[in-house]
Design a protein around this motif. Sequence first.
Motif, PDB file in Angstrom:
ATOM      1  N   VAL A   1      48.535  31.707  57.361  1.00  0.00           N
ATOM      2  CA  VAL A   1      48.108  31.660  58.758  1.00  0.00           C
ATOM      3  C   VAL A   1      49.324  31.661  59.673  1.00  0.00           C
ATOM      4  N   SER A   2      49.263  32.444  60.712  1.00  0.00           N
ATOM      5  CA  SER A   2      50.343  32.403  61.685  1.00  0.00           C
ATOM      6  C   SER A   2      49.791  32.224  63.089  1.00  0.00           C
ATOM      7  N   ILE A   3      50.606  31.523  63.903  1.00  0.00           N
ATOM      8  CA  ILE A   3      50.255  31.266  65.290  1.00  0.00           C
ATOM      9  C   ILE A   3      51.157  32.133  66.154  1.00  0.00           C
ATOM     10  N   ASN A   4      50.572  32.985  66.945  1.00  0.00           N
ATOM     11  CA  ASN A   4      51.345  33.890  67.800  1.00  0.00           C
ATOM     12  C   ASN A   4      52.424  34.637  67.022  1.00  0.00           C
TER      13      ASN A   4
ATOM     14  N   ALA B   1      40.930  21.325  77.370  1.00  0.00           N
ATOM     15  CA  ALA B   1      41.168  19.893  77.187  1.00  0.00           C
ATOM     16  C   ALA B   1      41.515  19.548  75.742  1.00  0.00           C
ATOM     17  N   GLN B   2      40.992  20.301  74.814  1.00  0.00           N
ATOM     18  CA  GLN B   2      41.250  20.025  73.399  1.00  0.00           C
ATOM     19  C   GLN B   2      42.735  20.105  73.051  1.00  0.00           C
ATOM     20  N   LEU B   3      43.473  20.858  73.845  1.00  0.00           N
ATOM     21  CA  LEU B   3      44.883  21.060  73.524  1.00  0.00           C
ATOM     22  C   LEU B   3      45.724  19.839  73.852  1.00  0.00           C
ATOM     23  N   GLU B   4      45.215  18.976  74.733  1.00  0.00           N
ATOM     24  CA  GLU B   4      45.969  17.776  75.099  1.00  0.00           C
ATOM     25  C   GLU B   4      46.058  16.871  73.881  1.00  0.00           C
ATOM     26  N   GLY B   5      47.263  16.633  73.455  1.00  0.00           N
ATOM     27  CA  GLY B   5      47.435  15.830  72.255  1.00  0.00           C
ATOM     28  C   GLY B   5      47.326  16.650  70.984  1.00  0.00           C
ATOM     29  N   GLY B   6      46.891  17.874  71.137  1.00  0.00           N
ATOM     30  CA  GLY B   6      46.869  18.775  69.983  1.00  0.00           C
ATOM     31  C   GLY B   6      45.541  18.776  69.250  1.00  0.00           C
ATOM     32  N   ILE B   7      45.160  19.940  68.739  1.00  0.00           N
ATOM     33  CA  ILE B   7      43.948  20.062  67.942  1.00  0.00           C
ATOM     34  C   ILE B   7      44.349  20.653  66.593  1.00  0.00           C
ATOM     35  N   ASP B   8      43.735  20.128  65.532  1.00  0.00           N
ATOM     36  CA  ASP B   8      44.105  20.589  64.192  1.00  0.00           C
ATOM     37  C   ASP B   8      43.849  22.081  64.022  1.00  0.00           C
ATOM     38  N   LEU B   9      44.828  22.763  63.514  1.00  0.00           N
ATOM     39  CA  LEU B   9      44.708  24.197  63.266  1.00  0.00           C
ATOM     40  C   LEU B   9      43.530  24.472  62.335  1.00  0.00           C
ATOM     41  N   VAL B  10      43.351  23.585  61.361  1.00  0.00           N
ATOM     42  CA  VAL B  10      42.268  23.738  60.391  1.00  0.00           C
ATOM     43  C   VAL B  10      40.908  23.842  61.090  1.00  0.00           C
ATOM     44  N   ASP B  11      40.698  22.983  62.092  1.00  0.00           N
ATOM     45  CA  ASP B  11      39.420  22.998  62.805  1.00  0.00           C
ATOM     46  C   ASP B  11      39.239  24.295  63.581  1.00  0.00           C
ATOM     47  N   VAL B  12      40.333  24.757  64.179  1.00  0.00           N
ATOM     48  CA  VAL B  12      40.243  25.982  64.971  1.00  0.00           C
ATOM     49  C   VAL B  12      39.941  27.182  64.072  1.00  0.00           C
ATOM     50  N   LEU B  13      40.500  27.174  62.873  1.00  0.00           N
ATOM     51  CA  LEU B  13      40.260  28.285  61.958  1.00  0.00           C
ATOM     52  C   LEU B  13      38.773  28.433  61.657  1.00  0.00           C
ATOM     53  N   ILE B  14      38.078  27.290  61.569  1.00  0.00           N
ATOM     54  CA  ILE B  14      36.650  27.350  61.298  1.00  0.00           C
ATOM     55  C   ILE B  14      35.896  27.856  62.521  1.00  0.00           C
ATOM     56  N   GLU B  15      36.285  27.344  63.699  1.00  0.00           N
ATOM     57  CA  GLU B  15      35.625  27.787  64.934  1.00  0.00           C
ATOM     58  C   GLU B  15      35.791  29.291  65.155  1.00  0.00           C
ATOM     59  N   THR B  16      36.903  29.832  64.696  1.00  0.00           N
ATOM     60  CA  THR B  16      37.143  31.258  64.891  1.00  0.00           C
ATOM     61  C   THR B  16      36.598  32.081  63.734  1.00  0.00           C
ATOM     62  N   SER B  17      36.005  31.360  62.768  1.00  0.00           N
ATOM     63  CA  SER B  17      35.497  31.967  61.534  1.00  0.00           C
ATOM     64  C   SER B  17      36.564  32.752  60.767  1.00  0.00           C
ATOM     65  N   LEU B  18      37.805  32.366  60.960  1.00  0.00           N
ATOM     66  CA  LEU B  18      38.856  32.918  60.100  1.00  0.00           C
ATOM     67  C   LEU B  18      38.791  32.239  58.734  1.00  0.00           C
ATOM     68  N   ALA B  19      38.174  31.048  58.722  1.00  0.00           N
ATOM     69  CA  ALA B  19      37.949  30.366  57.445  1.00  0.00           C
ATOM     70  C   ALA B  19      36.504  29.889  57.412  1.00  0.00           C
ATOM     71  N   LYS B  20      35.940  29.865  56.215  1.00  0.00           N
ATOM     72  CA  LYS B  20      34.518  29.523  56.096  1.00  0.00           C
ATOM     73  C   LYS B  20      34.293  28.011  56.016  1.00  0.00           C
ATOM     74  N   SER B  21      35.265  27.295  55.505  1.00  0.00           N
ATOM     75  CA  SER B  21      35.116  25.842  55.395  1.00  0.00           C
ATOM     76  C   SER B  21      36.488  25.209  55.554  1.00  0.00           C
ATOM     77  N   LYS B  22      36.471  23.880  55.727  1.00  0.00           N
ATOM     78  CA  LYS B  22      37.754  23.194  55.868  1.00  0.00           C
ATOM     79  C   LYS B  22      38.592  23.347  54.608  1.00  0.00           C
ATOM     80  N   ARG B  23      37.900  23.284  53.483  1.00  0.00           N
ATOM     81  CA  ARG B  23      38.597  23.446  52.218  1.00  0.00           C
ATOM     82  C   ARG B  23      39.394  24.751  52.221  1.00  0.00           C
ATOM     83  N   GLU B  24      38.670  25.834  52.623  1.00  0.00           N
ATOM     84  CA  GLU B  24      39.309  27.147  52.624  1.00  0.00           C
ATOM     85  C   GLU B  24      40.415  27.199  53.668  1.00  0.00           C
ATOM     86  N   ALA B  25      40.157  26.607  54.819  1.00  0.00           N
ATOM     87  CA  ALA B  25      41.144  26.616  55.889  1.00  0.00           C
ATOM     88  C   ALA B  25      42.437  25.950  55.432  1.00  0.00           C
TER      89      ALA B  25
END
Length: 458
Positions: free
Chosen positions: A419-422, A386-410
Amino acid sequence: MTIDFLAELRWRGLLKDCTDPVGLAKHLADPAASPRRAYVGFDPSADSLTIGNLVPIMMLVHFARAGHQPVVVMGGGTGLIGDPSGKSAERTLMTDDTIASHVRAQRPIFENVFAGAGLSAPKIVNNADWLTKMSAIELLRDVGKHFSVNQMMAKESVRERLHNREQGISYTEFSYMILQAYDFLHLFETDGVTIQMGGSDQYGNITAGADLIRRTVERRAEARYQAEHGQSLDDAARIEGAAVAGYSERWFGLTTPLVAKADGGKFGKTEEGAVWLTGPRTTAYAMYQFWLNASDEDAIKFLKLFTLLSQSEIESIERAHAAEPFKREAQKILAIQTTTLVHGKAEAEAALRASQALFSGDIAGLPMEMLEQVFAEVPSTDHPCAQLEGGIDLVDVLIETSLAKSKREAREFVGNGSVSINGSKAEPDAKLTEADLLHGKVIALRRGKKAWHLTRWG
RNA sequence: GGGCGUGUACCCAAGUGGCCAACGGGGGCAGACUGUAAAUCUGCUGGUAAUACCUUCGGGGGUUCGAAUCCCUCCGCGCCCA
């Protein structure tokens, strides 16, 4: 197939110290007494072994290839005490159950590597089988009597701790050497094992075992000789003639060098920590990548240490590599060979395929089945679709995936284009939408060159 | 038991009342260049709804308009004396 064990170790750079190289060469060459038996002890302080342990394992492999019989000693008994060698602090004792489960978990490593080398499994024994049955009095009278505390205190592993005000050393760990020495004596007497091998940090323990054998077995032989011949057996006779006459036997210790990287860094470590020899701790993919990233200077050295390729094969790789280093042939061969040895052909090839797909970045066109295989090696997280409807910020996803430690870093990562998508570079204000889904299920993210993460949407 | 020191971010280490989210170095991460290397260069290396606010300088308490900095106390470590 039969090789000259010592010569093989030498050209590979696997040999550091040997108690008696000349004697050992003769010992191994004697056809009447072949095959000889050698053992290496392994410490069950973890449920796996690291790549550093692969060095003595390779030694056993070469021993088997030379037509002899390798013996693996699992330290189920000594592990209950803890080796003070190279440890700056007293260890926390582990429970019997923990040690036993570690022993069970390590066992397949040896079977796999030997299978990978095309050899039958080595004999595996557990020193708990004899050490735990020994009484305190037996230990002190039969074994302890042969050790001089003065000498034990002079050993490197003990001395350091004795002079360390903060840590000191307990009687328990101080006694460790006696137990390991006894292992050698026990195997010598019951299994005809005449050689102990190990890492160079084990030299003290190995020679302690050899000393113990000399003090017990050899004295017995001498006494017998004296009784039968009425004269004593001197050193020259002991080495040259007595063995043949059956009055004395020989025992040897040899060690492998500590593997060091050309840049002086510690071998076997990555950002994620140690490189382990079992899948649950270090995947075949991670191991493949570890070897692939070896530096030019190290790659050839590692080929000698960790593969079974012949001297001429390695020399030809070395020439090719020197001519065209950018092709990284040495690293590629090293990676596939060693990963195959430890994890088997199928897993190694999967790691190779995954590496090719991930580093070309060309993953968008892969069929789902292939994608699953490639990303099996990569961390993943589940997210609500459901989060994808309307789009979800890449920055937020980076934190959820622990690819980044904070929003600042993301934001920093996205901002400088790491960062690359697919597989294609993400825009600074990118959002993830349904359009990014591969096969309607997954989106693959990458930070930098190497850090991949698979997001699953459902 | 007494004396003198010392404790700062992942590590080392500056800072000794406001200009401090805290100099510098190492390490780490990212970018450029490359070969998924090395070297080099650049940026980042408390957090967030960010010209501001919040949480941090061994723990707790206090002085002060204001503390990493001064005082008390506790804890850890070092050296010396007993």
